[in-house]
Design an enzyme around this catalytic site. Structure first.
Site, PDB file in Angstrom:
ATOM      1  N   CYS A   1       0.835  -1.211   0.000  1.00 31.86           N
ATOM      2  CA  CYS A   1       0.000   0.000   0.000  1.00 31.86           C
ATOM      3  C   CYS A   1       0.868   1.257   0.000  1.00 31.86           C
ATOM      4  O   CYS A   1       0.563   2.242  -0.681  1.00 31.86           O
ATOM      5  CB  CYS A   1      -0.925   0.026   1.217  1.00 31.86           C
ATOM      6  SG  CYS A   1      -1.995  -1.413   1.316  1.00 31.86           S
TER       7      CYS A   1
ATOM      8  N   ARG B   1      -7.872  -4.559  -3.157  1.00 32.67           N
ATOM      9  CA  ARG B   1      -7.434  -3.374  -3.919  1.00 32.67           C
ATOM     10  C   ARG B   1      -8.416  -3.159  -5.074  1.00 32.67           C
ATOM     11  O   ARG B   1      -8.241  -3.730  -6.161  1.00 32.67           O
ATOM     12  CB  ARG B   1      -6.012  -3.579  -4.453  1.00 32.67           C
ATOM     13  CG  ARG B   1      -4.999  -3.793  -3.354  1.00 32.67           C
ATOM     14  CD  ARG B   1      -3.589  -3.964  -3.875  1.00 32.67           C
ATOM     15  NE  ARG B   1      -2.777  -4.561  -2.827  1.00 32.67           N
ATOM     16  CZ  ARG B   1      -2.255  -3.888  -1.790  1.00 32.67           C
ATOM     17  NH1 ARG B   1      -2.445  -2.589  -1.702  1.00 32.67           N
ATOM     18  NH2 ARG B   1      -1.556  -4.504  -0.867  1.00 32.67           N
TER      19      ARG B   1
HETATM   20  C1  BEZ Z   1       0.574  -4.620   1.862  1.00 36.77           C
HETATM   21  O1  BEZ Z   1       1.771  -4.816   1.885  1.00 36.77           O
HETATM   22  O2  BEZ Z   1       0.096  -3.550   1.487  1.00 36.77           O
HETATM   23  C2  BEZ Z   1      -0.349  -5.720   2.277  1.00 36.77           C
HETATM   24  C3  BEZ Z   1       0.026  -7.023   2.019  1.00 36.77           C
HETATM   25  C4  BEZ Z   1      -0.806  -8.048   2.424  1.00 36.77           C
HETATM   26  C5  BEZ Z   1      -1.993  -7.765   3.083  1.00 36.77           C
HETATM   27  C6  BEZ Z   1      -2.364  -6.444   3.314  1.00 36.77           C
HETATM   28  C7  BEZ Z   1      -1.540  -5.425   2.901  1.00 36.77           C
END
Ligand code: BEZ
Length: 235
Positions: A53, A136
């Site tokens: 993110c 997402r």
């Molecule tokens: C992230 O790195 O943004 C992420 C990865 C797995 C689950 C939720 C967020």
């Protein structure tokens, strides 16, 4: 699906974007009404203070001016609270240097959605992927408040923001020139014109003073230059 799980209405392409009011890092938002006459991209991410993110927000913020020039407002959302959002965005600005991006300020609104009301309205909670975090999702909403494209990505997969920009420009080009865009289209490439019905086996015909190239009766293209694409977007 388990018995206690409620089926969620998923917005679809061509639907009016579901209305909501929410608190964001830039004050209250009234979506999509306040963006009437402009484009908006509503996108969700799973959680603040996570690496994928963070890379996405830095990339999107770095490209924000480009989207604004294409009449498009960016609106983020996660099921975190406002203070988490503020702390995360401050950390990004003050501490994170990534792929040449640093001192990145996220100026577009980020919605707090602890109640998951907005996330549920937009089908962003997909329990097979996560019961507690939004996937997402990306919703492209046109100036009339109609959903024109929807993308869903899993938690582990960072989005391609050049592709989001390409989609935005392609949607506007389709509207501005009454055309469609072929596979892998980029501004300046030939666009597809609707079949005239009378093209027959003709290899070439004219439309709007432009030469058409016909591969068969149902598949004709014409040139629209990059300048024409972006001049039409400016108007
Ligand atoms: C992230 O790195 O943004 C992420 C990865 C797995 C689950 C939720 C967020």
């Amino acid at each position: 699906m388990q018995e206690c799980e409620q089926a969620q209405a998923m917005p679809r392409i061509g639907d009016k974007a579901p209305e909501f009011k929410a608190i964001t890092t830039q004050g209250e938002i009234n979506f999509p009404s306040q963006y009437k006459g402009e484009w908006a991209i509503l996108f969700s991410h799973p959680a603040d203070f996570t690496p994928v993110c963070t890379s996405e927000f830095m990339t999107f913020a770095t490209m924000a001016k480009k989207f604004k020039k294409a009449n498009c407002n960016l609106v983020g959302l996660s099921v975190d609270g406002l203070y988490s959002h503020i702390a995360w965005l401050r950390t990004i600005k003050e501490k994170i240097e990534y792929k040449g991006m640093k001192d990145v300020e996220i100026k577009f609104p980020l919605i707090e959605d602890i109640s998951m009301n907005v996330a549920k309205k937009y089908g962003m909670i997909q329990p097979g992927e996560s019961q507690t975090q939004a996937v997402r999702a990306v919703f492209f909403v046109d100036p009339e408040g109609i959903i024109r494209t929807i993308l869903y990505y899993p938690l582990s997969l960072g989005r391609n923001f050049d592709e989001l920009y390409r989609i935005l420009v392609a949607l506007q080009t389709a509207d501005n020139f009454q055309v469609a865009t072929p596979a892998d289209w980029e501004p300046g490439d030939d666009v597809i014109v609707p079949p005239a019905g009378s093209c027959g086996t003709a290899k070439e015909r004219m439309e709007d003073g432009k030469e058409l190239k016909c591969y068969d009766w149902f598949f004709c293209t014409k040139k629209v230059s990059k300048d024409e694409v972006f001049d039409a977007i400016k108007k």
